[in-house]
Design a protein around this motif. Structure first.
Motif, mmCIF file in Angstrom:
data_model
loop_
_atom_site.group_PDB
_atom_site.id
_atom_site.type_symbol
_atom_site.label_atom_id
_atom_site.label_comp_id
_atom_site.label_asym_id
_atom_site.label_seq_id
_atom_site.Cartn_x
_atom_site.Cartn_y
_atom_site.Cartn_z
ATOM 1 N N VAL A 44 -36.601 10.754 25.028
ATOM 2 C CA VAL A 44 -36.741 11.962 25.847
ATOM 3 C C VAL A 44 -38.229 12.265 25.963
ATOM 4 O O VAL A 44 -38.907 12.457 24.955
ATOM 5 C CB VAL A 44 -36.007 13.163 25.211
ATOM 6 N N VAL A 45 -38.738 12.266 27.195
ATOM 7 C CA VAL A 45 -40.163 12.449 27.425
ATOM 8 C C VAL A 45 -40.390 13.600 28.398
ATOM 9 O O VAL A 45 -39.468 14.078 29.058
ATOM 10 C CB VAL A 45 -40.822 11.161 27.968
ATOM 11 N N GLY A 46 -41.630 14.011 28.497
ATOM 12 C CA GLY A 46 -41.999 15.092 29.399
ATOM 13 C C GLY A 46 -43.237 15.802 28.896
ATOM 14 O O GLY A 46 -43.806 15.434 27.868
ATOM 15 N N GLY A 47 -43.640 16.808 29.608
ATOM 16 C CA GLY A 47 -44.856 17.534 29.273
ATOM 17 C C GLY A 47 -44.727 18.400 28.031
ATOM 18 O O GLY A 47 -43.647 18.548 27.442
ATOM 19 N N PHE A 48 -45.845 18.981 27.648
ATOM 20 C CA PHE A 48 -45.924 19.845 26.472
ATOM 21 C C PHE A 48 -45.075 21.095 26.681
ATOM 22 O O PHE A 48 -45.179 21.778 27.701
ATOM 23 C CB PHE A 48 -47.389 20.213 26.260
ATOM 24 N N GLY A 49 -44.171 21.375 25.722
ATOM 25 C CA GLY A 49 -43.383 22.599 25.766
ATOM 26 C C GLY A 49 -42.266 22.600 26.772
ATOM 27 O O GLY A 49 -41.736 23.663 27.113
ATOM 28 N N HIS B 87 -44.087 1.775 34.510
ATOM 29 C CA HIS B 87 -44.909 0.668 34.029
ATOM 30 C C HIS B 87 -44.098 -0.248 33.118
ATOM 31 O O HIS B 87 -44.215 -1.483 33.195
ATOM 32 C CB HIS B 87 -46.128 1.210 33.288
ATOM 33 N N HIS B 88 -43.294 0.339 32.247
ATOM 34 C CA HIS B 88 -42.475 -0.446 31.314
ATOM 35 C C HIS B 88 -41.155 -0.906 31.940
ATOM 36 O O HIS B 88 -40.364 -1.582 31.271
ATOM 37 C CB HIS B 88 -42.173 0.384 30.061
ATOM 38 N N ARG B 89 -40.914 -0.502 33.190
ATOM 39 C CA ARG B 89 -39.667 -0.818 33.887
ATOM 40 C C ARG B 89 -38.460 -0.323 33.097
ATOM 41 O O ARG B 89 -37.429 -1.012 32.986
ATOM 42 C CB ARG B 89 -39.568 -2.317 34.171
ATOM 43 N N LEU C 34 -37.763 15.193 31.070
ATOM 44 C CA LEU C 34 -37.531 16.624 31.224
ATOM 45 C C LEU C 34 -38.645 17.216 32.071
ATOM 46 O O LEU C 34 -39.821 16.937 31.845
ATOM 47 C CB LEU C 34 -37.494 17.319 29.862
ATOM 48 N N VAL C 35 -38.270 18.058 33.029
ATOM 49 C CA VAL C 35 -39.232 18.652 33.955
ATOM 50 C C VAL C 35 -39.153 20.164 33.884
ATOM 51 O O VAL C 35 -38.065 20.744 33.883
ATOM 52 C CB VAL C 35 -38.955 18.178 35.399
ATOM 53 N N ASP C 36 -40.318 20.789 33.818
ATOM 54 C CA ASP C 36 -40.459 22.239 33.927
ATOM 55 C C ASP C 36 -41.091 22.495 35.293
ATOM 56 O O ASP C 36 -42.227 22.078 35.547
ATOM 57 C CB ASP C 36 -41.358 22.756 32.796
ATOM 58 N N THR C 37 -40.358 23.151 36.191
ATOM 59 C CA THR C 37 -40.849 23.309 37.566
ATOM 60 C C THR C 37 -42.097 24.182 37.647
ATOM 61 O O THR C 37 -42.787 24.172 38.666
ATOM 62 C CB THR C 37 -39.762 23.909 38.473
ATOM 63 N N ARG C 38 -42.413 24.916 36.594
ATOM 64 C CA ARG C 38 -43.646 25.715 36.592
ATOM 65 C C ARG C 38 -44.870 24.829 36.362
ATOM 66 O O ARG C 38 -46.002 25.237 36.636
ATOM 67 C CB ARG C 38 -43.588 26.777 35.482
ATOM 68 N N ARG C 39 -44.627 23.599 35.857
ATOM 69 C CA ARG C 39 -45.731 22.688 35.524
ATOM 70 C C ARG C 39 -45.319 21.259 35.851
ATOM 71 O O ARG C 39 -45.323 20.385 35.004
ATOM 72 C CB ARG C 39 -46.081 22.816 34.040
ATOM 73 N N MET C 40 -44.976 21.024 37.104
ATOM 74 C CA MET C 40 -44.458 19.705 37.473
ATOM 75 C C MET C 40 -45.494 18.594 37.324
ATOM 76 O O MET C 40 -45.144 17.435 37.129
ATOM 77 C CB MET C 40 -43.901 19.733 38.894
ATOM 78 N N ASP C 41 -46.777 18.938 37.419
ATOM 79 C CA ASP C 41 -47.815 17.916 37.261
ATOM 80 C C ASP C 41 -47.756 17.252 35.891
ATOM 81 O O ASP C 41 -48.189 16.102 35.736
ATOM 82 C CB ASP C 41 -49.209 18.524 37.471
ATOM 83 N N ASP C 42 -47.214 17.966 34.904
ATOM 84 C CA ASP C 42 -47.123 17.408 33.553
ATOM 85 C C ASP C 42 -46.121 16.258 33.470
ATOM 86 O O ASP C 42 -46.071 15.559 32.453
ATOM 87 C CB ASP C 42 -46.714 18.498 32.551
ATOM 88 N N SER C 43 -45.326 16.066 34.513
ATOM 89 C CA SER C 43 -44.301 15.022 34.498
ATOM 90 C C SER C 43 -44.828 13.674 34.972
ATOM 91 O O SER C 43 -44.197 12.642 34.739
ATOM 92 C CB SER C 43 -43.127 15.431 35.407
ATOM 93 N N TRP C 44 -45.989 13.666 35.621
ATOM 94 C CA TRP C 44 -46.480 12.444 36.231
ATOM 95 C C TRP C 44 -46.703 11.326 35.219
ATOM 96 O O TRP C 44 -46.338 10.176 35.463
ATOM 97 C CB TRP C 44 -47.787 12.712 36.982
ATOM 98 N N TYR C 45 -47.302 11.657 34.077
ATOM 99 C CA TYR C 45 -47.617 10.605 33.115
ATOM 100 C C TYR C 45 -46.345 9.956 32.593
ATOM 101 O O TYR C 45 -46.278 8.725 32.450
ATOM 102 C CB TYR C 45 -48.440 11.166 31.959
ATOM 103 N N ALA C 46 -45.336 10.773 32.290
ATOM 104 C CA ALA C 46 -44.076 10.234 31.768
ATOM 105 C C ALA C 46 -43.451 9.279 32.771
ATOM 106 O O ALA C 46 -43.017 8.168 32.416
ATOM 107 C CB ALA C 46 -43.116 11.379 31.444
#
Length: 205
Positions: free
Chosen positions: A27-32, A136-138, A118-130
Motif C-alpha cells: 500500500v503506497v501513497g503520499g504522506f498522511g 517502472h517496476h511494472r 491511496l490518493v488524497d484529493t486535497r494533495r493529488m500531486d503526492d500520488s505521482w511518485y507512487a
C-alpha cells in the motif's frame, strides 16, 4: 478524517490450515494519506507498525500542511494480514509516505504481486511518485481514493483519473481507510484485477 473508528483485532487470529496461496500486497501513497490506517483496519492480526512521534527533525522536510493534526509517521513499513477466503491470504505492507524514506520503496516492491495507491484529493500531486515507481517496476495496481471528511471539493473518479493521467485499464474505487469492509473491498478490487490480467495473459499464449 472524522470520528469513524477502525476495527482493531483484540487478539491474534491463527492462519487457516487450508490457506495455500499467499500474496504480497504493498500500500503506497503520499504522506498522511491513510496507509497505516488501511493496514490497521483490515488486518486480522494486530499489525506491526513502525510509527514514531514526529519531531523537530521533520520541520521543513515533511509537508504537513493538509495533515496538520498528524503527530506520528511511519519510518519503515506497516505489516498486516487478511484472509480473503479459506485458501487465499494477503500479506500487506504499508510503505512510508515521506520523501526521505522513499529509498525503501524499491525493496518493498520486491516479490510484490500488486499494489494499492491511496490518493488524497486535497494533495493529488503526492500520488505521482507512487504511480511512477509502480509503472517502472511494472507492478499492477489499483487506485483507491480515500475520502476525507474535510475535503470541501468532492472530485469524481473520472476527474481524478484525468488529473492523474491514468489509463482506462487501471481500476479506481472510493474508500474510507478507517472502515474494514471498505478497505477489504479495495483489496478485492486488486485481486480481481490481478486475476483478470492473468486470464488475459493466458489467452495470448
Amino acid at each position: 478524517m472524522g470520528s469513524a473508528t477502525s476495527e482493531l483485532p483484540s487478539h491474534r487470529t491463527p492462519l487457516n490450515d487450508t490457506a495455500e496461496t499467499g500474496l504480497k500486497i504493498v500500500v503506497v501513497g503520499g504522506f498522511g494519506v491513510g496507509k497505516t490506517t488501511l493496514v490497521r483496519s483490515v488486518s486480522e492480526i494486530r499489525p506491526l507498525n513502525t510509527e514514531e512521534v514526529m519531531t523537530q527533525a521533520g520541520v521543513g522536510v515533511d509537508e504537513t500542511g493538509a495533515v496538520a493534526e498528524k503527530t506520528t509517521t511511519t519510518v519503515a513499513f506497516d505489516f498486516g494480514r487478511i484472509s480473503l477466503n479459506d485458501r487465499m491470504v494477503l500479506y500487506l505492507f504499508g510503505a512510508p509516505g515521506q520523501q526521505r524514506f522513499w529509498f525503501l520503496w524499491d525493496r518493498l516492491f520486491s516479490g510484490t504481486l500488486g499494489a494499492v495507491v491511496l490518493v488524497d484529493t486535497r494533495r493529488m500531486d503526492d500520488s505521482w511518485y507512487a504511480i511512477d515507481r509502480l509503472e517502472h517496476h511494472r507492478t499492477p495496481f489499483v487506485v483507491a481514493v480515500n475520502r476525507f471528511d474535510d475535503d470541501g471539493v468532492r472530485h469524481s473518479l473520472d476527474e481524478i483519473r484525468q488529473a492523474l493521467a491514468l489509463p482506462a485499464h487501471v481500476p479506481m474505487v472510493d474508500c474510507d481507510a478507517r472502515v474494514r469492509q471498505s478497505g477489504k473491498d479495495v483489496l478485492l478490487t486488486l485481486v480481481n484485477h490481478l486475476h483478470d490480467m492473468a486470464i488475459a495473459q493466458e489467452a495470448t499464449l
